[in-house]
Every structure is written in structure tokens, then in C-alpha cells.
Design a protein around this motif. Sequence first.
Motif, mmCIF file in Angstrom:
data_model
loop_
_atom_site.group_PDB
_atom_site.id
_atom_site.type_symbol
_atom_site.label_atom_id
_atom_site.label_comp_id
_atom_site.label_asym_id
_atom_site.label_seq_id
_atom_site.Cartn_x
_atom_site.Cartn_y
_atom_site.Cartn_z
ATOM 1 N N ASN A 1 1.114 3.959 -3.195
ATOM 2 C CA ASN A 1 0.984 5.413 -3.032
ATOM 3 C C ASN A 1 2.188 6.139 -3.625
ATOM 4 O O ASN A 1 2.045 7.181 -4.282
ATOM 5 N N GLN B 1 0.838 -1.200 0.000
ATOM 6 C CA GLN B 1 0.000 0.000 0.000
ATOM 7 C C GLN B 1 0.872 1.248 0.000
ATOM 8 O O GLN B 1 0.590 2.218 -0.718
ATOM 9 N N LYS B 2 1.944 1.204 0.791
ATOM 10 C CA LYS B 2 2.886 2.327 0.808
ATOM 11 C C LYS B 2 3.560 2.477 -0.559
ATOM 12 O O LYS B 2 3.731 3.596 -1.069
ATOM 13 N N GLU C 1 2.132 5.928 -7.515
ATOM 14 C CA GLU C 1 1.106 6.811 -8.079
ATOM 15 C C GLU C 1 1.561 8.269 -8.016
ATOM 16 O O GLU C 1 1.237 9.055 -8.924
#
Length: 263
Positions: free
Chosen positions: A135, A131-132, A138
Motif C-alpha cells: 500500500n 500488505q502494508k 503504491e
Amino acid sequence: MMKINRKVRGLLFFLGTIGILDTLLLFLSNGGINLGTILPGVLGGMLILSVVVKELFWKSILLRKDRPWFIKLRQGIISLFLIGLISFLVIEGEIIANSRPDPVVEVDYLIILGAGLNGEQLSWTLWERMQKGLNYLEAHPKVKVVLSGGQGPGEGISEAEGMRRFLVDHGIKDERILKEDQSTSTMENFRLSKEILARQAGFQNSETVAVITNDFHLFRSKILAQRNGLIPVGIPSPTPWYIVPNVYLREYFAVVKSLVFDW
């Protein structure tokens, strides 16, 4: 002096009990069997055993405090304990200090370290790292990512493949992804990732790369990245609060092992 000794023994017994309870609670919550879960229990048992042995045999003939061999033995044990305590405080201080994110710099490559799969599903720890990483990717659309992690026991695919599927499912294009799926340790993560990076057009030796792993793991990861000719910028992913004491304790021993053997 006797009151102080009793208080010290009481404190050691209390800490030992806490260590054993910590291990039992992690077992009951499916924390698995690993060094991080069993170490507090083992150390707790040793503390309680030391208190019990001292209470039972301190006044016996064999352990009379005025015997020269016993005085030397006690001095040796105290010296080893102090050396261990100092090293523990220094290394844990570095682990904690390096658990925070480094200042943001421009990089061309990101490395995400694997952290286990349940069959083909990401473990909670690995999901946090991904998830890190998602992010970051992106927010930096030109950065490519090396997903580093082989296939271990109980894993249906390599960790790198599991991480790749996560990123692709969340919209990251496959051409931005480089898989390193042979590593079985943090040292191999960086050695094999560096070999992949070295084959990329325009990659410079000793190039700065971003590294994502858990906060407690950043200190050791940056040491091993540097040993493999990389300049790491750490991006920590969070660790669940209930395992923080275990993983930070375990990481001390992992750092000592890496300092001595991972070259």
C-alpha cells in the motif's frame, strides 16, 4: 492482614492459571514453540509454585519470619521484584506508545523487516507487513524498498526473496527493490540494510527512512535503526488480537536484551 494475604495468594494463583492456559491454547492453535508462547506458561507456573511453597513452608521452622537471614532474603527478593516491575512498566509503556504510526514524512527509502516463511510462503505476520508495504509503495511510486530477512530453519528461500516475489506479483517493479538476505536478527536487519543503502547514489548518512514491522516491534526497531545511523519513521502492521499479550510480554525481554547487547 491474613485476609489480604489470602486474597493476594488467590490472585497470584488465578494469574498463574491464566498464564498456563494461554500457553496451552496457543499450542493447540499451532502457535509454535517460541518465547512468546511458552513465557506466559513458565511465569504462570512460577506464580503457582510460589503460592504452594509459601502455603506449605511458611510456618515451618526453616522459614520462621523472625530469623535475620530470612528477613534479609525477603527484603532482597522484594527489592528485585520492585525493580523488575518498574522496568517492565516503563518499557511496556514505551512499546505501547511507539506502536502507533509516526507522522508522515517524505522519504526515499522504505525498509520492511522479515518475519518468517512457511517453506516458501509468507507467514501471516509477514503477509500483514507486506500488505502494508505494498500500500505504501503504491501510494509513493518514487520510493525504493529494502527487503530485509535471511533464510532460517524451515524456510525454502530467504525471507527477502519471499517478500520480493510478493511485491513483483502485485505489480511493483524489480528495479525499486533492494534485497538484504543475510540477516538473522533485528540488529542485523538494520546494519546490513544500512550497508546496502550506503551504496545507493545520493543516499545521505543519517537519512530518514520509513520502517514497516509489527506494532509491538516498532519501539525496538527504531532504537536499533538509530544505532545504525538511520532516522526511522515507524509504520506499524497489525498483530492478531489473540497473540497480543504474548508478543508484548516477549518484547519486553527482547528490548532489555537489545538495550544491553545490540551495539
